[in-house]
Design an enzyme around this catalytic site. Structure first.
Site, PDB file in Angstrom:
ATOM      1  CG  ASP A  74      -2.044  -0.924   1.222  1.00 12.02           C
ATOM      2  OD1 ASP A  74      -2.439  -1.531  -0.122  1.00 12.02           O
ATOM      3  OD2 ASP A  74      -3.042  -0.835   1.923  1.00 12.02           O
ATOM      4  NE  ARG A  79       7.035   4.697  -1.690  1.00  9.95           N
ATOM      5  CZ  ARG A  79       7.086   3.876  -0.584  1.00  9.95           C
ATOM      6  NH1 ARG A  79       7.001   4.719   0.728  1.00  9.95           N
ATOM      7  NH2 ARG A  79       7.063   2.596  -0.535  1.00  9.95           N
ATOM      8  CD  GLU A 150      -2.583   8.289   7.012  1.00 15.59           C
ATOM      9  OE1 GLU A 150      -1.341   7.974   6.755  1.00 15.59           O
ATOM     10  OE2 GLU A 150      -3.294   7.260   6.856  1.00 15.59           O
ATOM     11  N   GLY A 191      -5.912   2.384   7.554  1.00 11.63           N
ATOM     12  CA  GLY A 191      -4.653   2.514   7.731  1.00 11.63           C
ATOM     13  C   GLY A 191      -4.342   2.989   9.079  1.00 11.63           C
ATOM     14  CB  SER A 195      -3.661   1.205  13.614  1.00  8.49           C
ATOM     15  OG  SER A 195      -3.211   2.593  13.547  1.00  8.49           O
TER      16      SER A 195
END
Length: 294
Positions: A74, A79, A150, A191, A195
């Site tokens: 991911d 990128r 994010e 992502g 978490s």
């Protein structure tokens, strides 16, 4: 067909994937333009031998490309999104990593998936991006000032928490006293935000998630807001600087700087292949339904 290729090299798992991709594209006379640093690794590892055209940065890509193939996890796709920017070039993610939510093509049966892509038997999933403006201006984030997953702020050089004054459309929301704050897109909801206890959003939801990182006040919970909201942050703390990250890119910002975060006017086009849907990925990656009681 003209394809840009960008990737990361993982010693144990990437070589057969790369070979399968190059064999398929060469067999089908697909024009390949390879990111120069990645191509150098392929030459050094003797995975490929023939010469290829290369590109170095986002300035060398244009709308003549039919797609960009991202080989990796991911992080590699994030990128790749920074390379594509507002060009609208669809991104095909080939998963050579581990827990990946963005890649449509898995390691098995790569040629079959690529044949579907060649025949244009796929759909496009449009992914919301976030832009960042810093007052006063910060040169490190001016050139590529957007994120697909994010934008987050966090403490730097200290164990002390920071205070993040947060405004939504100029209305005060809260002063978060925490290790940091995450502003996540639906794509990024699986992502860093997840978490930290944030909710999962499907990619087509027109919302953003504000998720505090280890807040001192336990009633400061993740908040889902409309994606048309303009978010303003002002961070203060004991140190002179704090950290701001846009996906995998990170920079240092001076205390009391103002950050303006909002949805970009353009989106990233992710290629989705029939049968490899977001919901299927959730089930597989999060092991939903694996409980024997189900």
């Amino acid at each position: 067909m003209k394809v840009a290729i960008y990737g990361q090299y993982y010693q144990n798992s990437t070589e057969p994937i790369i070979r399968d991709i190059f064999v398929f594209f060469n067999k089908n006379n697909v024009e390949m333009v390879i990111e120069d640093a990645f191509l150098k690794i392929l030459y050094d590892k003797q995975i490929v031998a023939k010469p290829y055209a290369t590109f170095h940065s986002h300035t060398e890509l244009d709308r003549s490309f039919d797609m960009l193939v991202s080989i990796g996890g991911d992080g590699t796709i994030l990128r790749a999104a920074a390379l594509v920017g507002d060009l609208g070039i669809p991104i095909l993610g080939v998963n050579a990593g581990r827990l990946g939510f963005l890649a449509s093509v898995q390691k098995e049966n790569i040629a079959d998936f690529l044949q579907l892509v060649l025949e244009k038997k796929y759909t496009i999933s449009k992914r919301t991006l976030l832009s960042l403006r810093c007052i006063p201006e910060n040169k490190a984030i001016k050139a590529i000032n957007f994120a697909m997953n994010e934008i987050s702020v966090s403490r730097k050089d200290t164990t002390s928490m920071i205070t993040i004054d947060t405004y939504l459309n100029d209305e005060f929301l809260n002063s978060y006293w925490a290790d940091g704050l995450i502003i996540a897109t639906p794509t990024g909801s699986t992502g860093y935000s997840m978490s930290c206890g944030g909710p999962i959003l499907t990619p087509d939801v027109k919302s953003l998630v504000i998720t505090p990182i280890a807040p001192h006040n336990l009633t400061a919970r993740p908040l889902v807001i409309p994606d048309k909201t303009e978010i303003r942050l002002k961070v203060s703390g004991r140190e002179e600087n704090y950290l701001v990250s846009l996906d995998s890119r990170i920079t240092s910002i001076k205390n009391e700087s103002t950050l303006i975060i909002k949805k970009t006017p353009f989106k990233i086009n992710m290629i989705e292949i029939s049968g490899e849907t977001f919901l299927k990925t959730l089930r597989n990656k999060l092991l939903w339904g694996e409980d024997k009681r189900n």
